[in-house]
Structure formats: structure tokens, C-alpha cells
Design a protein around this motif. Structure first.
Motif, short mmCIF file in Angstrom:
data_model
loop_
_atom_site.label_atom_id
_atom_site.label_comp_id
_atom_site.label_asym_id
_atom_site.label_seq_id
_atom_site.Cartn_x
_atom_site.Cartn_y
_atom_site.Cartn_z
N ALA A 36 53.15 57.42 37.10
CA ALA A 36 53.57 57.55 35.71
C ALA A 36 54.89 58.30 35.61
O ALA A 36 55.75 57.97 34.79
CB ALA A 36 52.50 58.28 34.90
N GLN A 37 55.08 59.31 36.47
CA GLN A 37 56.34 60.05 36.48
C GLN A 37 57.49 59.12 36.87
O GLN A 37 58.53 59.08 36.20
CB GLN A 37 56.27 61.22 37.45
CG GLN A 37 57.55 62.06 37.48
CD GLN A 37 57.50 63.15 38.53
OE1 GLN A 37 56.64 63.14 39.41
NE2 GLN A 37 58.41 64.09 38.44
N ASP A 38 57.30 58.37 37.96
CA ASP A 38 58.36 57.46 38.41
C ASP A 38 58.66 56.39 37.37
O ASP A 38 59.83 56.07 37.10
CB ASP A 38 57.95 56.80 39.72
CG ASP A 38 57.99 57.77 40.90
OD1 ASP A 38 58.64 58.83 40.78
OD2 ASP A 38 57.37 57.47 41.93
N LEU A 39 57.62 55.84 36.77
CA LEU A 39 57.81 54.77 35.78
C LEU A 39 58.46 55.30 34.51
O LEU A 39 59.26 54.60 33.88
CB LEU A 39 56.46 54.12 35.46
CG LEU A 39 55.90 53.22 36.56
CD1 LEU A 39 54.42 52.92 36.31
CD2 LEU A 39 56.69 51.92 36.64
N THR A 40 58.12 56.51 34.12
CA THR A 40 58.74 57.10 32.94
C THR A 40 60.23 57.33 33.18
O THR A 40 61.08 57.01 32.35
CB THR A 40 58.06 58.43 32.57
OG1 THR A 40 56.68 58.19 32.29
CG2 THR A 40 58.72 59.07 31.35
N GLN A 41 60.54 57.87 34.36
CA GLN A 41 61.94 58.12 34.68
C GLN A 41 62.74 56.82 34.77
O GLN A 41 63.85 56.72 34.25
CB GLN A 41 62.03 58.90 35.98
CG GLN A 41 61.54 60.34 35.85
CD GLN A 41 61.42 61.06 37.17
OE1 GLN A 41 61.39 60.41 38.22
NE2 GLN A 41 61.33 62.37 37.14
N SER A 42 62.17 55.81 35.43
CA SER A 42 62.89 54.54 35.56
C SER A 42 63.03 53.84 34.21
O SER A 42 64.04 53.18 33.96
CB SER A 42 62.19 53.62 36.57
OG SER A 42 60.88 53.30 36.16
N PHE A 43 62.04 54.03 33.32
CA PHE A 43 62.15 53.43 31.99
C PHE A 43 63.34 54.00 31.23
O PHE A 43 64.17 53.25 30.68
CB PHE A 43 60.87 53.68 31.17
CG PHE A 43 61.00 53.30 29.73
CD1 PHE A 43 61.00 51.97 29.34
CD2 PHE A 43 61.16 54.28 28.74
CE1 PHE A 43 61.15 51.60 28.01
CE2 PHE A 43 61.30 53.92 27.42
CZ PHE A 43 61.29 52.58 27.05
N PHE A 44 63.47 55.32 31.21
CA PHE A 44 64.58 55.93 30.47
C PHE A 44 65.92 55.68 31.16
O PHE A 44 66.95 55.57 30.49
CB PHE A 44 64.34 57.43 30.27
CG PHE A 44 63.35 57.72 29.17
CD1 PHE A 44 63.73 57.61 27.84
CD2 PHE A 44 62.05 58.07 29.46
CE1 PHE A 44 62.83 57.85 26.82
CE2 PHE A 44 61.14 58.32 28.44
CZ PHE A 44 61.53 58.21 27.12
N ALA A 45 65.90 55.58 32.49
CA ALA A 45 67.14 55.25 33.20
C ALA A 45 67.62 53.86 32.77
O ALA A 45 68.82 53.64 32.54
CB ALA A 45 66.92 55.30 34.70
N LYS A 46 66.70 52.90 32.66
CA LYS A 46 67.07 51.55 32.22
C LYS A 46 67.49 51.56 30.76
O LYS A 46 68.44 50.86 30.37
CB LYS A 46 65.90 50.60 32.42
CG LYS A 46 65.62 50.25 33.86
CD LYS A 46 64.43 49.30 33.94
CE LYS A 46 64.07 48.99 35.39
NZ LYS A 46 62.90 48.10 35.48
N LEU A 47 66.78 52.33 29.95
CA LEU A 47 67.12 52.39 28.53
C LEU A 47 68.56 52.83 28.35
O LEU A 47 69.27 52.32 27.48
CB LEU A 47 66.15 53.34 27.82
CG LEU A 47 66.30 53.51 26.31
CD1 LEU A 47 64.94 53.64 25.65
CD2 LEU A 47 67.13 54.75 25.99
N ILE A 48 68.99 53.77 29.19
CA ILE A 48 70.36 54.27 29.09
C ILE A 48 71.35 53.29 29.73
O ILE A 48 72.33 52.89 29.10
CB ILE A 48 70.48 55.65 29.76
CG1 ILE A 48 69.64 56.67 28.99
CG2 ILE A 48 71.93 56.09 29.84
CD1 ILE A 48 69.52 58.02 29.69
N SER A 49 71.08 52.89 30.97
CA SER A 49 72.05 52.07 31.70
C SER A 49 72.21 50.68 31.09
O SER A 49 73.30 50.10 31.14
CB SER A 49 71.64 51.96 33.17
OG SER A 49 70.40 51.26 33.30
N ARG A 50 71.12 50.15 30.51
CA ARG A 50 71.19 48.81 29.93
C ARG A 50 71.41 48.84 28.42
O ARG A 50 71.39 47.79 27.77
CB ARG A 50 69.92 48.03 30.27
CG ARG A 50 69.70 47.89 31.77
CD ARG A 50 68.49 47.07 32.13
NE ARG A 50 68.28 47.04 33.57
CZ ARG A 50 67.30 46.36 34.17
NH1 ARG A 50 66.45 45.65 33.44
NH2 ARG A 50 67.18 46.39 35.48
#
Length: 218
Positions: A36-50
Motif C-alpha cells: 500500500a505504501q509503494d502503490l500510494t507513492q507511485s500513484f501520487f508520482a504519476k499524478l504529478i508527472s502525468r
């Protein structure tokens, strides 16, 4: 909508406000704390980068629904485009404590409501928390930090019998002046909540709809 320090600060504030509802939703889907930690971080990283928030003011659904749809899509696509991020940061700037997250998650009461319903409630609480933070900062900048600390508990409840009398004595205020101060602070809090809701929305009708949904979600 433009690059620069203000955008970065706004995105950081957004991530800090909404990471826990996203984390809790993923945990309710049976993921481990580490996943959940990894998925939360990758979700927000995509939200920003994309730049998923670009054009969000043109959406035809509530913001929480918009965000939930993005989270669900992220979970469905994780096996195809999983992002190799180090734990401890969102986009390299935002971090959260997974132990604290698990404490919050474990403290939530047992419920039969769906993960989606819990997510909506979490988003509503995030809005209230962001509004409270903004109000606190405004009061601190105005040199009213002590007054805010004493009066803020009454933003969510009515005073107990005699409580205003005791507090007025501590603050060296008249009791009716204290009541007026609480009333004004509540007005400021409502304005702060409305401000948080209204960000990115030009249509007043959508603002009122979001406010009604926030109340229904709590």
C-alpha cells in the motif's frame, strides 16, 4: 496550472492532504502495508508527472469521484506500468510514515461500508483538515495563535455548561465576547472549507454540490 514554486507547493500540499484516504483505500483492497505504501507513492508520482489534475475544473463529477477513479485505474494497471520508486517519498518531495498510517488505519472502527464509501469519508475529512490548517496558519500570522488554540475545540462541538465562563476568565474576556469570537472563528472555518472545495471550480452550482456531498460523506 503553471510551473514554478507555487505549483510545487500546491502539489505538495495536495499530496499531504489526500495520501491517507488513498492509502486506506488500497489497504481495504487487501494489500499489505508495504504494498500500500509503494502503490500510494507511485500513484501520487504519476499524478504529478502525468499532470492528471490538469483540466480538473472541467470535470463533470465530484472531485472525490474523480480521484477514486484514478486510484482504481492505477491499481488495475499496476502490473503493466509499476514504478520502481524507493519507499519514503512521493515524487521525491513528499514522505509519509507507514507506521503512523497503520496506527490510523488500525484505529478506524469496524464497518460494513464499502471501500468506496470509506474513501469518500476520508476525502471529506481531508478537506476539513486542510481548511483547519489554513485557518490555523492565518490566525498564527495574525498573532492570534493562543486564541485559536483555546477556541478551536468549539469548531466541532458546543460548549459544556460553564465552559465559556471558565475560559473567559482564563482569557480575561467577557463571556459574551468569547461567544462572539467563537462565532466569528466558525464563520472563518466555513469560509476556509468553502475555499478548499471551490479550488478549480468556476461553477457555483458545483461548489454547492460538493459541499452537500461533503456533509453527506461524514
Amino acid at each position: 496550472g503553471t510551473d514554478g514554486p507555487e505549483r510545487e507547493a500546491a502539489m505538495e500540499q495536495f499530496c499531504r492532504a489526500y495520501w491517507y484516504p488513498v492509502y486506506a483505500f488500497i489497504r481495504r483492497h487487501g494489500r499489505s502495508p508495504e504494498d500500500a505504501q509503494d502503490l500510494t507513492q507511485s500513484f501520487f508520482a504519476k499524478l504529478i508527472s502525468r499532470d492528471w489534475l490538469s483540466g480538473v475544473e472541467k470535470r463533470d463529477s465530484r472531485f472525490s469521484t474523480f480521484l477514486l477513479t484514478r486510484v482504481k485505474t492505477h491499481l488495475m494497471n499496476e502490473h503493466r506500468d509499476a514504478t520502481a520508486l524507493k519507499r519514503g517519498g512521493i515524487g521525491g518531495n513528499i514522505s509519509f510514515d507507514v507506521a503512523q498510517a497503520e496506527d490510523w488505519f488500525g484505529a478506524e472502527p469496524s464497518t460494513l461500508e464499502t471501500p468506496e464509501r470509506s474513501f469518500e469519508r476520508g476525502c471529506a475529512l481531508a478537506v476539513l483538515d486542510a481548511a483547519m490548517t489554513m485557518l490555523r496558519e492565518d490566525c498564527y500570522l495574525a498573532g492570534k495563535d493562543y486564541l485559536f488554540d483555546q477556541l478551536s475545540p468549539f469548531l466541532s462541538r458546543d460548549p459544556e455548561p460553564g465552559e465559556y465562563t471558565a475560559l473567559a476568565s482564563i482569557l480575561n474576556m467577557r463571556e459574551n465576547s468569547l461567544a462572539v469570537a467563537v462565532h466569528r472563528l466558525r464563520d472563518q472555518y466555513r469560509d476556509a472549507v468553502r475555499h478548499e472545495i471551490a479550488i478549480g471550480l468556476a461553477d457555483p452550482a458545483l461548489i454547492e454540490e460538493e459541499l452537500r456531498h461533503l456533509a453527506d460523506s461524514l
